[in-house]
Scaffold this motif. Structure first.
Motif, PDB file in Angstrom:
ATOM      1  N   ILE A   1     -75.384  55.173  81.572  1.00  0.00           N
ATOM      2  CA  ILE A   1     -75.230  54.034  82.468  1.00  0.00           C
ATOM      3  C   ILE A   1     -75.887  52.825  81.809  1.00  0.00           C
ATOM      4  O   ILE A   1     -76.993  52.912  81.282  1.00  0.00           O
ATOM      5  CB  ILE A   1     -75.910  54.292  83.831  1.00  0.00           C
ATOM      6  N   ARG A   2     -75.196  51.672  81.861  1.00  0.00           N
ATOM      7  CA  ARG A   2     -75.723  50.437  81.295  1.00  0.00           C
ATOM      8  C   ARG A   2     -75.671  49.345  82.354  1.00  0.00           C
ATOM      9  O   ARG A   2     -74.610  49.077  82.944  1.00  0.00           O
ATOM     10  CB  ARG A   2     -74.898  49.992  80.078  1.00  0.00           C
ATOM     11  N   LEU A   3     -76.802  48.713  82.598  1.00  0.00           N
ATOM     12  CA  LEU A   3     -76.893  47.577  83.514  1.00  0.00           C
ATOM     13  C   LEU A   3     -77.475  46.426  82.722  1.00  0.00           C
ATOM     14  O   LEU A   3     -78.584  46.539  82.195  1.00  0.00           O
ATOM     15  CB  LEU A   3     -77.784  47.909  84.710  1.00  0.00           C
ATOM     16  N   SER A   4     -76.767  45.312  82.638  1.00  0.00           N
ATOM     17  CA  SER A   4     -77.240  44.269  81.727  1.00  0.00           C
ATOM     18  C   SER A   4     -76.713  42.893  82.116  1.00  0.00           C
ATOM     19  O   SER A   4     -75.558  42.738  82.516  1.00  0.00           O
ATOM     20  CB  SER A   4     -76.785  44.590  80.295  1.00  0.00           C
ATOM     21  N   GLY A   5     -77.602  41.896  82.010  1.00  0.00           N
ATOM     22  CA  GLY A   5     -77.183  40.505  81.970  1.00  0.00           C
ATOM     23  C   GLY A   5     -76.972  39.795  83.286  1.00  0.00           C
ATOM     24  O   GLY A   5     -76.649  38.612  83.301  1.00  0.00           O
ATOM     25  N   PHE A   6     -77.162  40.453  84.432  1.00  0.00           N
ATOM     26  CA  PHE A   6     -76.900  39.790  85.705  1.00  0.00           C
ATOM     27  C   PHE A   6     -78.213  39.536  86.441  1.00  0.00           C
ATOM     28  O   PHE A   6     -79.281  40.004  86.042  1.00  0.00           O
ATOM     29  CB  PHE A   6     -75.934  40.601  86.582  1.00  0.00           C
ATOM     30  N   ALA A   7     -78.121  38.787  87.518  1.00  0.00           N
ATOM     31  CA  ALA A   7     -79.267  38.496  88.368  1.00  0.00           C
ATOM     32  C   ALA A   7     -79.084  39.202  89.702  1.00  0.00           C
ATOM     33  O   ALA A   7     -77.962  39.512  90.118  1.00  0.00           O
ATOM     34  CB  ALA A   7     -79.425  36.994  88.572  1.00  0.00           C
ATOM     35  N   MET A   8     -80.229  39.441  90.390  1.00  0.00           N
ATOM     36  CA  MET A   8     -80.204  40.089  91.699  1.00  0.00           C
ATOM     37  C   MET A   8     -81.169  39.364  92.624  1.00  0.00           C
ATOM     38  O   MET A   8     -82.285  39.017  92.219  1.00  0.00           O
ATOM     39  CB  MET A   8     -80.592  41.566  91.584  1.00  0.00           C
ATOM     40  N   LEU A   9     -80.743  39.167  93.874  1.00  0.00           N
ATOM     41  CA  LEU A   9     -81.550  38.452  94.850  1.00  0.00           C
ATOM     42  C   LEU A   9     -81.542  39.194  96.177  1.00  0.00           C
ATOM     43  O   LEU A   9     -80.479  39.586  96.666  1.00  0.00           O
ATOM     44  CB  LEU A   9     -81.009  37.031  95.043  1.00  0.00           C
ATOM     45  N   LYS A  10     -82.748  39.414  96.725  1.00  0.00           N
ATOM     46  CA  LYS A  10     -82.914  39.961  98.081  1.00  0.00           C
ATOM     47  C   LYS A  10     -82.069  41.219  98.290  1.00  0.00           C
ATOM     48  O   LYS A  10     -81.081  41.213  99.010  1.00  0.00           O
ATOM     49  CB  LYS A  10     -82.558  38.903  99.123  1.00  0.00           C
ATOM     50  N   CYS A  11     -82.535  42.310  97.714  1.00  0.00           N
ATOM     51  CA  CYS A  11     -81.691  43.508  97.581  1.00  0.00           C
ATOM     52  C   CYS A  11     -82.130  44.704  98.406  1.00  0.00           C
ATOM     53  O   CYS A  11     -81.868  45.851  98.039  1.00  0.00           O
ATOM     54  CB  CYS A  11     -81.609  43.882  96.112  1.00  0.00           C
TER      55      CYS A  11
END
Length: 506
Positions: free
Chosen positions: A200-210
């Motif tokens: 699994i690869r998670l890369s390059g994004f932003a996350m807010l209030k999760c």
């Protein structure tokens, strides 16, 4: 026929995708009916695009610029989700939008871990057993409609469930944070949840209030998380029972809970170690919610929900049934948050852990905290865990809350063993009193592990109790204002070796 521009985009994407084969087939969510207007529910369209990519043998599902309002998005193997610039996946709110999140799995015994750890499908994006999957930026995942709440474990002992700092909290306030499981039906409390996946690869994004977790990975193998920016209202990245994980170049702001945390819970029905994990070049913090993303870095929030100061740290624990081994934390920064915590209280063994080249500023509890506890939240026969083989070196921390010295705290008959502190420079705020110096910290073996569990400590720099073969090599301590306590307090620590430590008086 593809245009030259489309061919060019395809070639460029192929060079960036962690699974290049996915670039050969692209599926735009808009081609499957997504509006991306922030008002229309796009859940069905997004899931249709994922199904189409999966049916084709794999591919890339593209989110062009727009705001995609969704309930549960179901990941499939050999599929990449690509959030292009300006793309936002927004979590729908079941109190305002017609629909609900996928229901939590049934038949899972939520006995030794809380609701959030025990379920995965009640999430904005979830995958169970998926392989060769990626979620890529540069877009944003906004958990606007998620809840941070969820019921606690159904453990009968009911000790060590919550930090001692919460002991005077009214029952009504606790009930608001921990509603009954029936109240969670249809709600989502995680942004990304992975169970027993691989590659699994998670890369390059932003996350807010999760919600409860921005990312929860349980029993996942070969997981890579890079270059994420997370600003959320509870846990950031949780690696639970994972094997072979890399977290690199991530910025995680979590004022109310832990930023990057390794756990070994009983969520999969057995004690599984978390092992072979690297966390490096990351920045964790406890700034006001949303103010890391917007750049203002606010510090108005005085207390986290547990009634200690802001959280936002790197931690091993609290759930520790399976233990941890071969964990490396290096080249990370801690700002306006709690310090490094290495804890085992549920029977697991913490071994071969290295933390090095850490910089800390404005530390709201202890800069370094090692704890063996006797909570034993686990099945009959669960014993007391162990800490052995820990190296912490090249750490510099300034602006540390004067109440909480760096601590190594085992239990009588269960010492923390073979711990080395090397080249550590700690500057505390100072201000401790002579009365503080006379304090006798309680053992509280079954308590939830936090530096505040012992209260204000009788030493301002380092506190060691029930530890064996500890090496301190190059520890420099200072305070910004006078402190009436001694710099060190050591009890029951045979084999202690101290070198290059100016304030030490052995």
């Amino acid at each position: 026929m593809m245009t030259r521009r489309e061919i060019g985009i395809g070639l460029a994407t192929a060079t960036l995708l962690p699974f290049p084969a996915h670039a050969a087939r692209r599926f735009s969510v808009r081609d499957h009916g997504a509006r991306g207007d922030g008002a229309t529910l796009d859940t069905d369209a997004v899931n249709a695009a994922i199904e189409a990519a999966s049916a084709a043998g794999g591919g890339t599902v593209v989110f062009p610029a727009g705001r995609y309002l969704c309930f549960s998005i179901r990941l499939k193997s050999r599929v990449t989700l690509l959030l292009e610039k300006g793309a936002v996946i927004e979590a729908a709110d079941p109190t305002r939008h017609p629909g609900r999140y996928d229901l939590a799995e049934e038949g899972i015994d939520q006995l030794y871990q809380d609701y959030g750890h025990s379920h995965w499908r009640n999430s904005l994006i979830w995958g169970d057993g998926v392989e060769d999957v990626a979620i890529l930026g540069p877009g944003l995942i906004h958990g606007a409609g998620l809840t941070r709440n969820g019921p606690g474990a159904r453990w009968k002992a009911q000790t060590g469930e919550r930090p001692l700092s919460m002991k005077d909290m009214p029952a009504k306030s606790i009930d608001e944070l921990e509603p009954a499981a029936v109240a969670m039906r249809g709600q989502g409390n995680k942004a990304i949840a992975l169970r027993r996946g691989r590659n699994i690869r998670l890369s390059g994004f932003a996350m807010l209030k999760c919600g409860h977790f921005a990312i929860l990975a349980t029993g996942t193998q070969a997981l890579t998380i890079t270059d994420l920016v997370i600003d959320t209202d509870r846990d950031g990245i949780d690696l639970d029972c994972v094997k072979g994980a890399l977290v690199e170049r991530c910025r995680v702001n979590t004022p109310n809970d832990d930023a990057i945390v390794v756990k070994a819970s009983y969520a999969l029905g057995e004690a599984i170690p978390a092992e072979d994990i690297v966390i490096r070049h990351c920045a964790v913090s406890g700034y006001d919610l949303g103010t890391m993303l917007d750049g203002t870095r606010g510090t108005t929030m005085r207390l986290a929900p547990d009634r200690d100061r802001p959280t936002g740290r790197i931690k091993l624990g609290t759930e520790s049934n399976g233990g941890y081994r071969n964990v490396l934390v290096e080249d990370c920064t801690f700002d306006h948050c709690r310090g490094l915590a290495l804890e085992t209280v549920d029977g697991g063994i913490l071994e071969n852990v290295t933390a090095r080249r850490l910089k800390m500023r404005d530390i709201t509890t202890a800069p370094i905290f090692l704890r063996i506890g006797d909570r034993r939240r686990g099945p009959a026969g669960t014993g007391i865990g162990a800490i052995r083989g820990v190296l912490i070196e090249d750490v510099e921390a300034v602006g540390i809350d004067h109440r909480y010295a760096a601590s190594i705290a085992g239990l009588p008959g269960h010492p923390a063993e073979r711990v080395t502190l090397r080249n550590i420079r700690l500057t505390y705020d100072g201000g401790g009193t002579a009365a503080d110096a006379a304090l006798a910290p309680p053992e509280v073996p079954a308590a939830y592990p936090e530096p505040s569990m012992f209260g204000t400590l009788p030493s301002w720099g380092l506190f060691i109790r029930h530890a064996g073969d500890i090496t301190i090599d190059g520890l420099t301590l200072a305070t910004t204002k006078p402190d009436a306590r001694p710099p060190f307090r050591v009890e029951d620590a045979p084999g202690l070796k101290v070198t290059r430590t100016p304030l030490w008086r052995g």
